[in-house]
Scaffold this active site. Structure first.
Site, mmCIF file in Angstrom:
data_model
loop_
_atom_site.group_PDB
_atom_site.id
_atom_site.type_symbol
_atom_site.label_atom_id
_atom_site.label_comp_id
_atom_site.label_asym_id
_atom_site.label_seq_id
_atom_site.Cartn_x
_atom_site.Cartn_y
_atom_site.Cartn_z
ATOM 1 N N ARG A 1 0.826 -1.221 0.000
ATOM 2 C CA ARG A 1 0.000 0.000 0.000
ATOM 3 C C ARG A 1 0.859 1.269 0.000
ATOM 4 N NH1 ARG A 1 -3.219 -3.495 -0.538
ATOM 5 N NH2 ARG A 1 -5.366 -3.535 0.217
ATOM 6 N N SER B 1 -10.461 -0.233 3.849
ATOM 7 C CA SER B 1 -9.623 -0.423 5.039
ATOM 8 C C SER B 1 -9.102 0.927 5.507
ATOM 9 C CB SER B 1 -8.404 -1.284 4.709
ATOM 10 O OG SER B 1 -8.792 -2.531 4.222
ATOM 11 N N GLU C 1 -4.104 3.761 6.506
ATOM 12 C CA GLU C 1 -3.902 3.545 5.071
ATOM 13 C C GLU C 1 -4.517 4.726 4.318
ATOM 14 O OE1 GLU C 1 -6.145 1.828 1.866
ATOM 15 O OE2 GLU C 1 -5.586 -0.103 2.764
HETATM 16 N N1 EPU Z 1 -10.870 -10.328 10.503
HETATM 17 C C1 EPU Z 1 -11.289 -10.138 11.789
HETATM 18 N N2 EPU Z 1 -12.340 -9.299 12.016
HETATM 19 C C2 EPU Z 1 -12.981 -8.650 11.025
HETATM 20 C C3 EPU Z 1 -12.561 -8.855 9.695
HETATM 21 C C4 EPU Z 1 -11.487 -9.677 9.453
HETATM 22 O O1 EPU Z 1 -10.732 -10.687 12.715
HETATM 23 O O2 EPU Z 1 -13.913 -7.877 11.324
HETATM 24 C C5 EPU Z 1 -9.702 -11.194 10.261
HETATM 25 C C6 EPU Z 1 -10.082 -12.567 9.805
HETATM 26 O O3 EPU Z 1 -9.249 -13.484 10.451
HETATM 27 C C7 EPU Z 1 -9.772 -12.559 8.331
HETATM 28 C C8 EPU Z 1 -8.585 -11.614 8.265
HETATM 29 O O4 EPU Z 1 -8.881 -10.631 9.273
HETATM 30 O O5 EPU Z 1 -9.447 -13.831 7.881
HETATM 31 C C9 EPU Z 1 -8.387 -10.924 6.938
HETATM 32 O O6 EPU Z 1 -9.582 -10.245 6.558
HETATM 33 P P1 EPU Z 1 -9.850 -9.833 5.043
HETATM 34 O O7 EPU Z 1 -9.712 -11.031 4.161
HETATM 35 O O8 EPU Z 1 -11.113 -9.070 4.954
HETATM 36 O O9 EPU Z 1 -8.615 -8.919 4.696
HETATM 37 P P2 EPU Z 1 -7.952 -7.679 5.432
HETATM 38 O O10 EPU Z 1 -6.548 -8.043 5.741
HETATM 39 O O11 EPU Z 1 -8.772 -7.148 6.540
HETATM 40 C C10 EPU Z 1 -6.989 -6.730 3.184
HETATM 41 C C11 EPU Z 1 -6.933 -5.432 2.476
HETATM 42 C C12 EPU Z 1 -8.254 -5.165 1.769
HETATM 43 C C13 EPU Z 1 -8.497 -6.286 0.789
HETATM 44 C C14 EPU Z 1 -8.553 -7.609 1.555
HETATM 45 C C15 EPU Z 1 -8.688 -8.795 0.639
HETATM 46 C C16 EPU Z 1 -5.406 -4.028 3.724
HETATM 47 C C17 EPU Z 1 -5.232 -2.873 4.637
HETATM 48 N N3 EPU Z 1 -6.642 -4.359 3.408
HETATM 49 O O12 EPU Z 1 -7.956 -6.607 4.221
HETATM 50 O O13 EPU Z 1 -8.119 -3.955 1.047
HETATM 51 O O14 EPU Z 1 -9.726 -6.109 0.093
HETATM 52 O O15 EPU Z 1 -7.304 -7.767 2.282
HETATM 53 O O16 EPU Z 1 -7.492 -8.974 -0.045
HETATM 54 O O17 EPU Z 1 -4.393 -4.616 3.294
HETATM 55 C C18 EPU Z 1 -8.425 -1.588 1.176
HETATM 56 O O18 EPU Z 1 -7.203 -1.484 1.037
HETATM 57 O O19 EPU Z 1 -9.161 -0.581 1.308
HETATM 58 C C19 EPU Z 1 -9.020 -2.918 1.239
HETATM 59 C C20 EPU Z 1 -10.324 -3.114 1.474
#
Ligand code: EPU
Length: 337
Positions: A164, A237, A333
């Site tokens: 990012r 995010s 971010e």
């Molecule tokens: N999780 C929780 N609580 C929640 C949501 C998620 O504990 O409320 C945990 C779960 O264990 C889940 C893990 O977090 O398995 C990962 O969640 P998710 O797959 O939604 O991914 P993320 O790491 O929260 C990142 C990116 C997103 C992108 C998703 C999918 C960043 C900052 N965010 O989110 O990007 O869509 O992966 O690849 O890296 C953005 O940048 O605006 C964005 C939405």
């Protein structure tokens, strides 16, 4: 080119924050930019390059010149075997561009479906989702330096992409991106390693998915977890996922045994910021008109009429609490202005 004065930006930021800009210009050609930079009244003002406003939080009016690029070319520049070099105007919608590449049998962007924002913002953030980052399909970009007027081409190394991040994010409002060239493929190679994606496809009976199946599955996953900015203001995010040295992660795991982490570089572990925020008790909570989305703890939302300050204050309370509980300082971010 028309230059508007005292313009509301409420519909130009996905948080839906009511704020304004002193001037707004929408350049559609390099000449428009040259004219702007030579204009005695506009040249000295602070400048803000605004795409779809999907990664910004305004906490005050912008007393300068907002530039909204309107470059919209979609040109196959070269085909070399299965590789296709596609040049895209920075003002195009990212998601519509992903769809258009699939319509033309060009592959590589399907995991990046439904990311809000423009083509020009994609390299600034090095957008990433479902196991793919922009830098993997990036070839080069054309930009103009808003301080010196220099036009320059950047190859992948020159962009200094990180998680990012990029040169353009670390030097905000210095470069305005005119076009981005991607290296896509005529051969579809599914990328299904991100947790949940393969499962989503299997549930739909698509064990051997087409690129369109992956595109649709990513859209379904995102719609399930993330708010539609047209309904509930947000910027996706709000924080980055922190990357820790592996030994620090293991110490944390002694206290929080089910804390999940994913190795990135050797000796480095990325942990989900959402799980830290959720464990700290913030998921679904609100303070005034600013809230933490009930289906995803990493997303801050405007519950209706929030000011940017209210959302920034909530983000600060979350940061302090997560730091207090886990010893980890979350980094936004979203760009806070
Ligand atoms: N999780 C929780 N609580 C929640 C949501 C998620 O504990 O409320 C945990 C779960 O264990 C889940 C893990 O977090 O398995 C990962 O969640 P998710 O797959 O939604 O991914 P993320 O790491 O929260 C990142 C990116 C997103 C992108 C998703 C999918 C960043 C900052 N965010 O989110 O990007 O869509 O992966 O690849 O890296 C953005 O940048 O605006 C964005 C939405």
């Amino acid at each position: 080119m028309i230059i508007r004065e005292h313009v509301s930006l409420k519909d130009s930021n996905t948080f839906g924050i009511e704020t304004s800009a002193r001037y707004v210009a929408e350049p559609a050609s390099p000449e428009d930019i040259e004219t702007t930079l030579q204009n005695d009244r506009l040249a000295p003002l602070p400048k803000l390059v605004l795409g779809a406003g999907s990664n910004l939080l305004f906490t005050q009016p912008f007393e300068g010149l907002v530039l909204r690029p309107r470059f919209r070319q979609f040109t196959i520049r070269e085909e070399a075997g299965e590789r296709v070099f596609l040049t895209l105007g920075s003002g195009l919608s990212w998601h519509e561009t992903v769809r258009a590449t699939l319509d033309r049998g060009l592959f590589g962007l399907e995991n990046l479906a439904l990311i809000p924002g423009t083509v020009g913002a994609a390299p600034v953030q090095n957008i990433g989702a479902y196991g793919v980052e922009l830098r993997e399909v990036f070839h080069s970009l054309e930009a103009v330096n808003l301080r010196t007027g220099e036009f320059r081409q950047f190859d992948r190394d020159a962009c200094q992409f990180g998680y990012r991040s990029s040169l353009f994010k670390s030097q905000p409002d210095t470069w305005l991106i005119l076009s981005v060239t991607l290296a896509l493929s005529r051969t579809f190679r599914p990328r299904l390693e991100y947790p949940g994606l393969e499962e989503e496809l299997r549930r739909a009976g698509q064990a051997q998915p087409t690129a369109r199946d992956v595109f649709d599955a990513v859209i379904r996953l995102r719609r399930r977890k993330l708010p539609d900015p047209a309904v509930l203001g947000s910027a996706g995010s709000f924080f980055k996922n922190p990357v820790l040295p592996a030994d620090r992660f293991h110490i944390l795991q002694q206290k929080w045994s089910d804390l999940k982490g994913y190795p990135t570089a050797p000796g480095q572990v990325k942990i989900s910021a959402a799980q830290l925020i959720e464990r700290a008790g913030w998921k679904g909570k609100s303070v005034g008109r600013a809230g933490v989305y009930e289906k995803h703890a990493l997303v801050l939302v405007n519950l209706g009429g929030a000011t940017g300050r209210e959302i920034a204050d909530l983000s600060q309370r979350i940061r302090e609490d997560v730091q207090h509980k886990f010893g980890i300082l979350l980094e936004p971010e979203v760009r806070i202005l």
